[in-house]
Write a protein that holds these residues in place. Structure first.
Motif, PDB file in Angstrom:
ATOM      1  N   LYS A 208       0.824  -1.213   0.000  1.00  0.00           N
ATOM      2  CA  LYS A 208       0.000   0.000   0.000  1.00  0.00           C
ATOM      3  C   LYS A 208       0.853   1.257   0.000  1.00  0.00           C
ATOM      4  O   LYS A 208       0.790   2.063  -0.927  1.00  0.00           O
ATOM      5  N   GLU A 209       1.663   1.415   1.048  1.00  0.00           N
ATOM      6  CA  GLU A 209       2.451   2.645   1.177  1.00  0.00           C
ATOM      7  C   GLU A 209       3.372   2.846  -0.028  1.00  0.00           C
ATOM      8  O   GLU A 209       3.443   3.949  -0.584  1.00  0.00           O
ATOM      9  N   LEU A 210       4.079   1.801  -0.439  1.00  0.00           N
ATOM     10  CA  LEU A 210       4.983   1.922  -1.583  1.00  0.00           C
ATOM     11  C   LEU A 210       4.235   1.916  -2.907  1.00  0.00           C
ATOM     12  O   LEU A 210       4.519   2.713  -3.794  1.00  0.00           O
ATOM     13  N   ARG A 211       3.281   1.005  -3.034  1.00  0.00           N
ATOM     14  CA  ARG A 211       2.559   0.861  -4.304  1.00  0.00           C
ATOM     15  C   ARG A 211       1.854   2.159  -4.709  1.00  0.00           C
ATOM     16  O   ARG A 211       1.785   2.492  -5.892  1.00  0.00           O
ATOM     17  N   GLU A 212       1.345   2.914  -3.736  1.00  0.00           N
ATOM     18  CA  GLU A 212       0.599   4.136  -4.027  1.00  0.00           C
ATOM     19  C   GLU A 212       1.479   5.387  -4.008  1.00  0.00           C
ATOM     20  O   GLU A 212       0.982   6.510  -4.145  1.00  0.00           O
ATOM     21  N   LEU A 213       2.787   5.225  -3.868  1.00  0.00           N
ATOM     22  CA  LEU A 213       3.697   6.362  -3.716  1.00  0.00           C
ATOM     23  C   LEU A 213       3.749   7.207  -4.995  1.00  0.00           C
ATOM     24  O   LEU A 213       3.876   6.679  -6.107  1.00  0.00           O
ATOM     25  N   THR A 214       3.647   8.528  -4.842  1.00  0.00           N
ATOM     26  CA  THR A 214       3.776   9.455  -5.971  1.00  0.00           C
ATOM     27  C   THR A 214       5.000  10.340  -5.740  1.00  0.00           C
ATOM     28  O   THR A 214       5.536  10.419  -4.631  1.00  0.00           O
ATOM     29  N   TRP A 215       5.416  11.017  -6.794  1.00  0.00           N
ATOM     30  CA  TRP A 215       6.573  11.909  -6.661  1.00  0.00           C
ATOM     31  C   TRP A 215       6.262  13.076  -5.742  1.00  0.00           C
ATOM     32  O   TRP A 215       7.162  13.661  -5.145  1.00  0.00           O
ATOM     33  N   GLY A 216       4.996  13.394  -5.592  1.00  0.00           N
ATOM     34  CA  GLY A 216       4.601  14.468  -4.677  1.00  0.00           C
ATOM     35  C   GLY A 216       4.790  14.115  -3.216  1.00  0.00           C
ATOM     36  O   GLY A 216       4.751  14.990  -2.342  1.00  0.00           O
ATOM     37  N   ASP A 217       4.997  12.823  -2.924  1.00  0.00           N
ATOM     38  CA  ASP A 217       5.236  12.389  -1.541  1.00  0.00           C
ATOM     39  C   ASP A 217       6.683  12.619  -1.115  1.00  0.00           C
ATOM     40  O   ASP A 217       7.010  12.485   0.064  1.00  0.00           O
ATOM     41  N   PHE A 218       7.547  12.949  -2.091  1.00  0.00           N
ATOM     42  CA  PHE A 218       8.962  13.209  -1.799  1.00  0.00           C
ATOM     43  C   PHE A 218       9.202  14.706  -1.609  1.00  0.00           C
ATOM     44  O   PHE A 218       8.475  15.539  -2.166  1.00  0.00           O
ATOM     45  N   THR A 219      10.220  15.030  -0.845  1.00  0.00           N
ATOM     46  CA  THR A 219      10.672  16.421  -0.812  1.00  0.00           C
ATOM     47  C   THR A 219      11.365  16.729  -2.140  1.00  0.00           C
ATOM     48  O   THR A 219      11.678  15.814  -2.917  1.00  0.00           O
ATOM     49  N   ALA A 220      11.614  18.003  -2.403  1.00  0.00           N
ATOM     50  CA  ALA A 220      12.167  18.410  -3.697  1.00  0.00           C
ATOM     51  C   ALA A 220      13.500  17.740  -4.014  1.00  0.00           C
ATOM     52  O   ALA A 220      13.775  17.396  -5.175  1.00  0.00           O
ATOM     53  N   ASP A 221      14.321  17.516  -2.995  1.00  0.00           N
ATOM     54  CA  ASP A 221      15.633  16.906  -3.222  1.00  0.00           C
ATOM     55  C   ASP A 221      15.609  15.379  -3.061  1.00  0.00           C
ATOM     56  O   ASP A 221      16.667  14.734  -3.056  1.00  0.00           O
ATOM     57  N   LEU A 222      14.404  14.815  -2.921  1.00  0.00           N
ATOM     58  CA  LEU A 222      14.213  13.362  -2.807  1.00  0.00           C
ATOM     59  C   LEU A 222      14.846  12.753  -1.549  1.00  0.00           C
ATOM     60  O   LEU A 222      15.033  11.546  -1.465  1.00  0.00           O
ATOM     61  N   SER A 223      15.155  13.587  -0.569  1.00  0.00           N
ATOM     62  CA  SER A 223      15.834  13.082   0.627  1.00  0.00           C
ATOM     63  C   SER A 223      14.858  12.558   1.688  1.00  0.00           C
ATOM     64  O   SER A 223      15.264  11.820   2.584  1.00  0.00           O
ATOM     65  N   TYR A 224      13.579  12.928   1.590  1.00  0.00           N
ATOM     66  CA  TYR A 224      12.577  12.453   2.544  1.00  0.00           C
ATOM     67  C   TYR A 224      11.273  12.111   1.828  1.00  0.00           C
ATOM     68  O   TYR A 224      10.957  12.666   0.774  1.00  0.00           O
ATOM     69  N   ILE A 225      10.517  11.186   2.441  1.00  0.00           N
ATOM     70  CA  ILE A 225       9.161  10.849   2.011  1.00  0.00           C
ATOM     71  C   ILE A 225       8.218  11.252   3.129  1.00  0.00           C
ATOM     72  O   ILE A 225       8.462  10.942   4.301  1.00  0.00           O
TER      73      ILE A 225
END
Length: 345
Positions: A208-225
């Motif tokens: 669920k958590e991973l399967r539904e993950l979108t790029w909007g769930d990341f911070t701009a530098d991809l360092s956090y979800i």
């Protein structure tokens, strides 16, 4: 005095509205039944208030007519009507799929046992026991089918009379040779590799958590979800660091796109389960009892080895209870420990 009561409930991190009416509990996940485009996921209090206004205005949920109660329908007819009622409540697509599957299984059961068109008043606990208790169904599967069938029949005394064995909890065996297994997965399927890597490195739940993950769930530098409470099992907001070995595989796209499909739609609920099943058949490294969740367990053990902190482990796993987090440390052969034995943090 009103003969109904409204409350807000929560199941697997998702809110819904309970209506207690005429000795029944009816769940509402959205406003479809009252003709409004509302979702309990977005605002359960608003949905509750809207249903309350409808009730005060005289609206009532559909109930069986006297004519329907007098008739003696078949079990299949009862199941079909139960499914239609669940659909009118706006239940999830996954749940609708599950109840339709139960209907198919029951039709097959009647055919195989030469009891076609069994009347509902002829249904006995022996029928249900024979339907549920099968050598090729695990105790967990039997209980799942029973819990899906029971509300469709609305005969709790009959279904409760069927006693099933308690499922044996199987430990997701940690993976010691994590790098080798991840390399083998990478050669099999890119999406499964990213899923396994993030299940291990970010400790997110894969289905669920991973399967539904979108790029909007990341911070701009991809360092956090960042995940809201409605997006994870504990119901709490989570902020998860993204390790560098995961970031180097990510290429950020539009915020509304799913990271696996590249579209606004997430993969189907069984996507990773299906691919993992295919991988297991060809893997030369996987051991018995090692599952997709073994990556999460392995990551949890690694965090505890590095930090020695139970509070950090609990936070990383997103558990509401420390006792649950402790079960992940069985791989360190500390299964005899209980929460009360542990030092305070």
């Amino acid at each position: 005095m009103s003969n109904w009561k409204l409350t807000i409930g929560i199941q697997k991190g998702e809110h819904f509205v309970n209506l207690y009416y005429e000795k029944r509990r009816i769940r509402f996940w959205n406003g479809k039944a009252i003709g409004l485009k509302l979702s309990s996921k977005d605002n359960p209090e608003l949905l509750k208030a809207a249903i309350e206004l409808k009730l005060l205005d005289g609206w009532r949920p559909k109930t069986k007519s006297i004519e329907q109660e007098v008739l003696n329908p078949t079990v299949i007819e009862v199941l079909i009507k139960g499914i239609a009622f669940k659909k009118s409540q706006g239940c999830s697509d996954r749940y609708i799929k599950d109840i339709n599957r139960v209907l198919i299984l029951w039709k097959r059961f009647e055919k195989e046992n030469s009891i076609t068109n069994l009347k509902i008043d002829s249904l006995t606990s022996k029928h249900l026991s024979k339907f549920l208790i099968r050598p090729n169904w695990s105790p967990k599967t039997q209980r799942t089918v029973k819990s899906t069938l029971s509300p469709l029949l609305s005969m709790p005394q009959l279904t409760n009379a069927v006693k099933l064995h308690k499922p044996v909890s199987v430990m997701h065996k940690p993976i010691d040779n994590i790098a080798e297994v991840l390399k083998e997965v990478s050669m099999f399927n890119d999406n499964l590799h990213l899923c396994c890597l993030m299940t291990y490195g970010c400790l997110l739940r894969p289905h669920k958590e991973l399967r539904e993950l979108t790029w909007g769930d990341f911070t701009a530098d991809l360092s956090y979800i960042k995940l809201s409470g409605s997006r994870n099992k504990s119901g709490r907001n989570r902020i998860v660091p993204v390790p560098s070995y995961v970031r180097e595989l990510l290429n950020k796209e539009d915020n509304n796109l799913n990271i696996f499909t590249g579209t606004t739609n997430a993969p189907n609920p069984d996507y990773f389960k299906t691919i993992w099943g295919r991988f297991k058949k060809v893997s030369k490294l996987l051991e018995q009892d090692q599952t997709l969740y073994s990556f999460r367990h392995s990551g949890a053990i690694e965090i505890y080895k590095r930090t020695g902190s139970l509070s950090k482990l609990q936070k990383a796993l997103g558990h509401s209870s420390l006792a649950v987090s402790l079960t992940y440390l069985r791989g360190l052969e500390v299964s005899e420990l209980e929460e009360k034995d542990m030092p305070m943090v």
